[in-house]
Design an enzyme around this catalytic site. Structure first.
Site, PDB file in Angstrom:
ATOM      1  N   CYS A  40       1.123  -0.975   0.513  1.00 39.76           N
ATOM      2  CA  CYS A  40       0.296  -0.299  -0.718  1.00 39.76           C
ATOM      3  C   CYS A  40       0.578   1.649  -0.041  1.00 39.76           C
ATOM      4  O   CYS A  40       0.968   2.125  -0.730  1.00 39.76           O
ATOM      5  CB  CYS A  40      -0.982  -0.289   1.175  1.00 39.76           C
ATOM      6  SG  CYS A  40      -1.935   1.234   1.768  1.00 39.76           S
ATOM      7  N   TYR A  58      -8.180  -3.923 -12.177  1.00 36.79           N
ATOM      8  CA  TYR A  58      -7.530  -2.343 -10.955  1.00 36.79           C
ATOM      9  C   TYR A  58      -6.900  -1.631 -11.471  1.00 36.79           C
ATOM     10  O   TYR A  58      -7.273  -1.170 -12.002  1.00 36.79           O
ATOM     11  CB  TYR A  58      -7.686  -2.430  -9.623  1.00 36.79           C
ATOM     12  CG  TYR A  58      -8.691  -3.630  -8.899  1.00 36.79           C
ATOM     13  CD1 TYR A  58      -9.104  -1.799  -7.880  1.00 36.79           C
ATOM     14  CD2 TYR A  58      -9.796  -4.449  -9.119  1.00 36.79           C
ATOM     15  CE1 TYR A  58     -10.462  -2.304  -6.386  1.00 36.79           C
ATOM     16  CE2 TYR A  58     -10.482  -4.349  -7.626  1.00 36.79           C
ATOM     17  CZ  TYR A  58     -10.581  -2.962  -6.856  1.00 36.79           C
ATOM     18  OH  TYR A  58     -12.015  -3.884  -6.523  1.00 36.79           O
ATOM     19  N   HIS A 117     -26.984  20.428  -2.151  1.00 38.30           N
ATOM     20  CA  HIS A 117     -27.277  21.229  -3.594  1.00 38.30           C
ATOM     21  C   HIS A 117     -26.835  22.621  -3.963  1.00 38.30           C
ATOM     22  O   HIS A 117     -26.655  22.966  -2.739  1.00 38.30           O
ATOM     23  CB  HIS A 117     -28.976  21.250  -3.695  1.00 38.30           C
ATOM     24  CG  HIS A 117     -29.252  22.018  -5.172  1.00 38.30           C
ATOM     25  ND1 HIS A 117     -29.278  21.003  -6.537  1.00 38.30           N
ATOM     26  CD2 HIS A 117     -29.242  23.249  -5.877  1.00 38.30           C
ATOM     27  CE1 HIS A 117     -29.022  21.667  -7.668  1.00 38.30           C
ATOM     28  NE2 HIS A 117     -29.431  22.630  -7.189  1.00 38.30           N
ATOM     29  N   GLU A 135     -26.378  14.601  -4.773  1.00 33.99           N
ATOM     30  CA  GLU A 135     -27.608  14.780  -4.288  1.00 33.99           C
ATOM     31  C   GLU A 135     -29.015  13.436  -5.246  1.00 33.99           C
ATOM     32  O   GLU A 135     -29.659  13.143  -4.809  1.00 33.99           O
ATOM     33  CB  GLU A 135     -27.738  15.967  -4.418  1.00 33.99           C
ATOM     34  CG  GLU A 135     -28.202  16.166  -6.012  1.00 33.99           C
ATOM     35  CD  GLU A 135     -27.997  18.117  -5.792  1.00 33.99           C
ATOM     36  OE1 GLU A 135     -29.119  18.383  -5.014  1.00 33.99           O
ATOM     37  OE2 GLU A 135     -27.587  18.367  -6.462  1.00 33.99           O
TER      38      GLU A 135
HETATM   39  P1  NDP Z   1      -7.178  -8.276 -11.123  1.00 36.41           P
HETATM   40  O1  NDP Z   1      -7.395  -9.591 -10.474  1.00 36.41           O
HETATM   41  O2  NDP Z   1      -8.190  -6.837 -10.187  1.00 36.41           O
HETATM   42  O3  NDP Z   1      -6.768  -8.335 -12.641  1.00 36.41           O
HETATM   43  C1  NDP Z   1      -6.188  -8.934 -13.347  1.00 36.41           C
HETATM   44  C2  NDP Z   1      -6.421  -8.793 -15.153  1.00 36.41           C
HETATM   45  O4  NDP Z   1      -5.767  -9.886 -15.677  1.00 36.41           O
HETATM   46  C3  NDP Z   1      -7.577  -9.098 -15.233  1.00 36.41           C
HETATM   47  O5  NDP Z   1      -8.321  -8.622 -16.026  1.00 36.41           O
HETATM   48  C4  NDP Z   1      -7.404 -10.219 -16.242  1.00 36.41           C
HETATM   49  O6  NDP Z   1      -8.263 -11.278 -17.028  1.00 36.41           O
HETATM   50  C5  NDP Z   1      -5.794 -10.185 -16.515  1.00 36.41           C
HETATM   51  N1  NDP Z   1      -5.339 -11.438 -16.916  1.00 36.41           N
HETATM   52  C6  NDP Z   1      -5.045 -12.336 -16.062  1.00 36.41           C
HETATM   53  N2  NDP Z   1      -4.720 -13.923 -16.321  1.00 36.41           N
HETATM   54  C7  NDP Z   1      -3.988 -13.123 -17.368  1.00 36.41           C
HETATM   55  C8  NDP Z   1      -3.854 -13.526 -18.320  1.00 36.41           C
HETATM   56  N3  NDP Z   1      -3.572 -15.420 -18.335  1.00 36.41           N
HETATM   57  N4  NDP Z   1      -3.763 -12.587 -19.908  1.00 36.41           N
HETATM   58  C9  NDP Z   1      -4.423 -11.888 -19.803  1.00 36.41           C
HETATM   59  N5  NDP Z   1      -4.926 -11.677 -19.044  1.00 36.41           N
HETATM   60  C10 NDP Z   1      -4.677 -11.920 -17.718  1.00 36.41           C
HETATM   61  O7  NDP Z   1      -5.399  -7.554 -10.567  1.00 36.41           O
HETATM   62  P2  NDP Z   1      -5.032  -6.249 -10.056  1.00 36.41           P
HETATM   63  O8  NDP Z   1      -3.204  -6.910 -10.616  1.00 36.41           O
HETATM   64  O9  NDP Z   1      -5.015  -5.153 -11.747  1.00 36.41           O
HETATM   65  O10 NDP Z   1      -4.874  -5.775  -9.038  1.00 36.41           O
HETATM   66  C11 NDP Z   1      -4.569  -7.068  -7.776  1.00 36.41           C
HETATM   67  C12 NDP Z   1      -5.812  -6.748  -6.860  1.00 36.41           C
HETATM   68  O11 NDP Z   1      -5.159  -5.884  -6.363  1.00 36.41           O
HETATM   69  C13 NDP Z   1      -6.879  -6.665  -7.013  1.00 36.41           C
HETATM   70  O12 NDP Z   1      -7.914  -7.427  -7.351  1.00 36.41           O
HETATM   71  C14 NDP Z   1      -7.324  -5.854  -5.950  1.00 36.41           C
HETATM   72  O13 NDP Z   1      -7.303  -6.815  -4.696  1.00 36.41           O
HETATM   73  C15 NDP Z   1      -6.225  -4.907  -5.854  1.00 36.41           C
HETATM   74  N6  NDP Z   1      -5.989  -3.621  -6.408  1.00 36.41           N
HETATM   75  C16 NDP Z   1      -6.650  -2.606  -5.607  1.00 36.41           C
HETATM   76  C17 NDP Z   1      -7.225  -1.571  -5.939  1.00 36.41           C
HETATM   77  C18 NDP Z   1      -8.104  -0.683  -5.327  1.00 36.41           C
HETATM   78  O14 NDP Z   1      -8.503  -0.700  -4.355  1.00 36.41           O
HETATM   79  N7  NDP Z   1      -8.158   0.744  -5.867  1.00 36.41           N
HETATM   80  C19 NDP Z   1      -5.414  -0.967  -6.924  1.00 36.41           C
HETATM   81  C20 NDP Z   1      -5.160  -2.049  -7.150  1.00 36.41           C
HETATM   82  C21 NDP Z   1      -5.241  -3.438  -7.027  1.00 36.41           C
HETATM   83  P3  NDP Z   1      -9.866 -11.854 -16.393  1.00 36.41           P
HETATM   84  O15 NDP Z   1     -10.866 -10.569 -15.903  1.00 36.41           O
HETATM   85  O16 NDP Z   1     -10.345 -12.093 -18.042  1.00 36.41           O
HETATM   86  O17 NDP Z   1      -9.904 -12.854 -15.518  1.00 36.41           O
END
Ligand code: NDP
Length: 460
Positions: free
Chosen positions: A43, A179, A438, A443
């Site tokens: 974080c 994300y 407002h 709102e």
């Molecule tokens: P996510 O799991 O959110 O996203 C991973 C992405 O990569 C998905 O779109 C997934 O596709 C894709 N993917 C996975 N494997 C492959 C592959 N082999 N080939 C192509 N695409 C692939 O992970 P992030 O790394 O973005 O974030 C991890 C976690 O960290 C989040 O889930 C969240 O919990 C936390 N986080 C929170 C944030 C916040 O609160 N603002 C900000 C950043 C991270 P598919 O959707 O099809 O599985």
């Protein structure tokens, strides 16, 4: 006198680890903490905090553009990546120092080195070779970015690297629809980088409400991001001028930087969990019960390493519950439902509770959906077409609000407050009896009308 060196030893000084260590130390427990990197964890060091500063940085570009429509004359502007990167890193170091100080001030001993399990009560501090014992051990090592090992994957960067780039590329290709991919696409595009986001699915932000997913695609495009769907990378080739990425449909995208944002995995590799008998799941995440206890009775785990809900405030709450359970004789399980969260796209997304498909699966027809979409007044003068979208889902005759989804400026701030309402089981009538403030964007949430029954919507 205890036969152990410590009452509690925490591996990992991130959000969950530091909170647990501090609270236990304040109760008079003898606490040791090992951290192989800067204290603060994902974080503070390579996640939420530096990312949010980058989002702020990216927003200034649009703000400067819009300022002219609000009467300001703006001279020649330019963006200095290195200046922003370095000031963010200075802030990261300051916060990391505060994390270390919190531990030390509360009497915990911080070992600035990696720790690995020797057995269920012993960890080895890898750099010094010292072994320490503890009655209870907490695993709080978090997660690490992960990418598929396609041909040429070594040419790609991941989120950890993105904060420290020497310079901004002219073009970036971000792979993923989650994300991190969505947030960084918004950051790069806002800083003037020609940004392509390639996702293997048909809508960004898997797991979010379907209408929010549609809105997420729209906002990325409004920010000039070239979004490509239904393609998966197969190969990354280095060329003289950059990289060519080939996808499974045969298409190719040329770029100067390939950024894989394809998920994160628990950072358990090499931790020696097998020496202690701690069980992990197929993704490497530590298996825990509702009290965060692992398969070994004196070893607990909190935060991303358990792959429950991977968010900083959740790790902290799990840490608090762990301390209550183990050191205050008050068995406490953290409730992982109705957790509000935000995606810091531009504009951001704030959500809490059920998505529409989740609600319909659980409550069938006993669900009412309210939506609105409008152009926020701030965007009108600057001629921006970006709309704000709101969706509220209720259940039962009493219409208890069970889900709220907002795509729009300040939605993370709004959803924090609305999260209290959802957690408290507030009804739609109570929303409607609340007077509007407002003129605000928020709102609209107290004047929502049901979605027209025949209005087609995205349901999956
Ligand atoms: P996510 O799991 O959110 O996203 C991973 C992405 O990569 C998905 O779109 C997934 O596709 C894709 N993917 C996975 N494997 C492959 C592959 N082999 N080939 C192509 N695409 C692939 O992970 P992030 O790394 O973005 O974030 C991890 C976690 O960290 C989040 O889930 C969240 O919990 C936390 N986080 C929170 C944030 C916040 O609160 N603002 C900000 C950043 C991270 P598919 O959707 O099809 O599985």
């Amino acid at each position: 006198m205890s036969k152990y060196d410590f009452d509690l030893f925490v591996i990992g000084a991130g959000s969950g680890g530091v909170r647990s260590a501090r609270l236990a130390a304040q109760l008079g427990q003898r606490v040791g903490v090992a951290e192989e990197s800067k204290p603060g964890g994902t974080c503070v060091v390579r996640g939420c905090v530096p990312k949010k500063y980058l989002v702020y940085g990216a927003e200034y570009g649009a703000a400067i553009e819009g300022a002219q429509k609000y009467g300001w004359s703006v001279g020649e502007v330019s963006f200095d990546w290195a200046a922003l990167r370095d000031s963010i890193q200075t802030e990261v170091d300051r916060l990391s120092g505060i994390y270390a100080t919190i531990l030390e001030k509360n009497g915990a001993t911080l070992f600035r080195e990696r720790a690995e399990f020797v057995d269920k009560h012993t960890v080895k501090l890898v750099s010094s070779g010292k072994e320490v014992t503890a009655k209870t051990i907490l695993i709080a090592v978090g997660g690490r970015p992960w990418m598929p090992e396609i041909k040429g994957y070594e040419h790609a960067i991941m989120s950890d690297d993105a904060f420290l780039l020497d310079s901004l590329p002219e073009r970036v290709l971000i792979i993923g629809g989650g994300y991190i991919a969505c947030e960084f696409a918004g950051i790069f595009a806002g800083m003037g980088v020609k940004t392509v986001q390639a996702y293997r699915g048909s809508r960004l932000l898997n797991g979010f409400d379907p209408e929010v997913r549609v809105e997420a695609g729209v906002l990325q495009e409004n920010n000039g991001i070239d979004t490509r769907y239904n393609i998966s990378p197969k190969e990354i080739k280095k060329t003289t001028g950059g990289y060519i990425v080939t996808f499974d449909d045969g298409s190719k995208i040329g770029t100067d930087l390939v950024f894989m944002a394809t998920g994160r995995k628990a950072h358990t590799k090499g931790l020696g969990l097998e020496n202690a008998g701690v069980k992990v799941d197929e993704s490497g995440a530590v298996k825990v019960d509702k009290y965060s206890k692992t398969s070994v009775s004196n070893i607990y785990a909190v935060g991303d390493v358990t792959n429950r809900v991977n968010l900083t405030p959740v790790a902290i709450r799990e840490g608090v519950a762990f301390v209550e359970t183990v050191f205050k004789d008050n068995k406490t399980a953290y409730d992982h439902t109705q957790i509000a969260s935000a995606v810091f796209t531009r504009p951001p997304i704030g959500v809490v509770g059920y998505t529409e498909p989740e609600a319909r699966q659980k409550f069938k027809d006993d669900v009412t959906v309210y939506t609105t979409s409008f152009r926020p007044m701030k965007n009108v003068l600057v001629g921006k077409s970006q709309k704000c979208f709101m969706k509220l889902i209720t259940q039962g005759e009493d219409e208890v609000v069970i889900g709220i989804h907002i795509v729009g400026d300040d939605s993370p701030e709004i959803i924090q407050a609305l999260g209290i309402c959802v957690k408290a089981g507030v009804t739609k009538a109570q929303f409607d009896s609340t007077c509007a403030v407002h003129p605000t964007l928020a709102e609209e949430i107290v004047t929502l009308k049901p979605r027209e029954p025949n209005k087609t919507t995205v349901v999956s």
